[in-house]
Design an enzyme around this catalytic site. Sequence first.
Site, PDB file in Angstrom:
ATOM      1  N   LEU A 188     -14.557  23.999  44.759  1.00  6.98           N
ATOM      2  CA  LEU A 188     -13.760  22.798  44.223  1.00  6.98           C
ATOM      3  C   LEU A 188     -13.099  22.131  45.405  1.00  6.98           C
ATOM      4  O   LEU A 188     -12.391  22.880  46.241  1.00  6.98           O
ATOM      5  CB  LEU A 188     -12.867  22.914  43.132  1.00  6.98           C
ATOM      6  CG  LEU A 188     -13.528  23.337  41.918  1.00  6.98           C
ATOM      7  CD1 LEU A 188     -12.548  23.846  40.914  1.00  6.98           C
ATOM      8  CD2 LEU A 188     -14.496  22.212  41.452  1.00  6.98           C
ATOM      9  N   ASN A 218      -2.266  19.832  36.078  1.00 11.12           N
ATOM     10  CA  ASN A 218      -3.305  19.168  36.836  1.00 11.12           C
ATOM     11  C   ASN A 218      -4.455  19.860  37.056  1.00 11.12           C
ATOM     12  O   ASN A 218      -4.399  21.398  37.421  1.00 11.12           O
ATOM     13  CB  ASN A 218      -2.720  18.897  38.388  1.00 11.12           C
ATOM     14  CG  ASN A 218      -1.467  18.001  38.419  1.00 11.12           C
ATOM     15  OD1 ASN A 218      -1.509  16.913  37.772  1.00 11.12           O
ATOM     16  ND2 ASN A 218      -0.350  18.387  39.210  1.00 11.12           N
ATOM     17  N   LEU A 219      -5.540  19.714  36.726  1.00 15.91           N
ATOM     18  CA  LEU A 219      -6.864  20.403  36.598  1.00 15.91           C
ATOM     19  C   LEU A 219      -6.904  21.282  38.037  1.00 15.91           C
ATOM     20  O   LEU A 219      -7.114  20.808  39.039  1.00 15.91           O
ATOM     21  CB  LEU A 219      -8.169  19.524  36.637  1.00 15.91           C
ATOM     22  CG  LEU A 219      -9.311  20.129  36.166  1.00 15.91           C
ATOM     23  CD1 LEU A 219      -9.381  21.535  35.046  1.00 15.91           C
ATOM     24  CD2 LEU A 219     -10.559  19.123  36.254  1.00 15.91           C
ATOM     25  N   ASP A 220      -7.117  22.609  37.840  1.00 14.38           N
ATOM     26  CA  ASP A 220      -7.539  23.518  38.986  1.00 14.38           C
ATOM     27  C   ASP A 220      -6.565  23.358  40.016  1.00 14.38           C
ATOM     28  O   ASP A 220      -6.926  23.529  41.231  1.00 14.38           O
ATOM     29  CB  ASP A 220      -8.900  23.372  39.440  1.00 14.38           C
ATOM     30  CG  ASP A 220      -9.925  23.985  38.473  1.00 14.38           C
ATOM     31  OD1 ASP A 220      -9.552  24.669  37.657  1.00 14.38           O
ATOM     32  OD2 ASP A 220     -10.855  23.154  38.181  1.00 14.38           O
ATOM     33  N   GLU A 221      -5.243  22.868  39.814  1.00 13.06           N
ATOM     34  CA  GLU A 221      -4.296  22.916  41.017  1.00 13.06           C
ATOM     35  C   GLU A 221      -3.112  23.798  40.829  1.00 13.06           C
ATOM     36  O   GLU A 221      -2.024  23.392  41.639  1.00 13.06           O
ATOM     37  CB  GLU A 221      -4.034  21.227  41.067  1.00 13.06           C
ATOM     38  CG  GLU A 221      -5.115  20.419  41.692  1.00 13.06           C
ATOM     39  CD  GLU A 221      -4.660  18.783  42.160  1.00 13.06           C
ATOM     40  OE1 GLU A 221      -3.541  18.875  41.942  1.00 13.06           O
ATOM     41  OE2 GLU A 221      -5.662  18.129  42.010  1.00 13.06           O
TER      42      GLU A 221
END
Length: 275
Positions: A188, A218-221
Site C-alpha cells: 500500500l 484513516n484506512l491503513d494509516e
Amino acid sequence: MKHILLMNGPDNKGLIYNVTHVLYNHNQNIISQDEYVSPSKQFFMRTEFEGEGDPEKIINDLYSTLPTGINLRLNPKKKKDIVVFVTKEHDCLGELLIRYAFDELDATIQAVISNYNTLQPLVSKFGIPFHFISHEHKTRNEHEEAILRTLDIYKPEYLVLAKYMRILTTDFVQHYPHRIVNIHHSFLPAFIGANPYRQAYERGVKIIGATAHFVNDNLDEGPIIAQDVKEVDHRLSALDMATLGKDTEKSVLSKALKLVFNDRVFIHGNRTVIL
C-alpha cells in the site's frame, strides 16, 4: 503479583527516582525497567514489578508524587482477552490458533467473528466459539451493530483483524480506541484492491513485506507496531510471492501482538514507542 507500569509525559528531573521510591515504599520489587526520552523531550518508561500491595494506592501515590502532565497505566501482568476477526483467508488465523493452543500467544482467544462461514470448521477444531455474522442484505452500520452486540458478550481487551477484509467505520473504531490491531501487505498504496501479489509480480517488485498497525479513523494509516520485508526476484512466480508474503504477514502479526499483549507499546501521536 506482577504488574506493569507504563508512564509517559514531559521529561523532568527525578522521574525515575520518584517512581522507584514509591514502589519501594509499597514494598514492591522491580524486575525490569526501560526508559526512552524522545528528541521532543517526551519521557517514556515501562516498569515491571511484583509484590503484595494495593494497585490503587500505588497509582494514587505515583500521581501525587509525579509532576502534572504525566500519564500512567498500571496493568496486572496477565493474558489479554481478545476476539479475532477473519474473512476467508486462513493463514494468519491458523498461526494464532496454533500459538494459542500451545500457550504461546500471551492471550486468550474468546471468539472468532467472520462475515463468512468459510473458516468455521478450522476454528471448531480448537473449541473456540465462532460467530458467523453475514454482511449480506445489511447496511455497514447494521452489520457493525450486530458485531458489537456479539462483542458485548465477551468484552475483549483487544480486537485482532487477521485478514478481515471489511473496512471498519469511525463509529465502530471509537468503541475500541487503540485496541484494534490489523495486518496487511506492505504494498500500500502501490497495489490496492484484489490480488496485490499478482499486481506486484507484474510490476517486478524486488521486495515484499507486511505491516501490523493499530486501526484508527484513516484506512491503513494507524500507528505502526511491527514490519518486515523479504527480498524477491524474477525467479519467483506470483504464487511464490503470495506464499512468502503470507508467511511474512503471519510472523509480523505474531510479533506485533506479543509486543502489545506484553504492554510494551506506547502510542504517541501517530507513532509508537516500543520498550
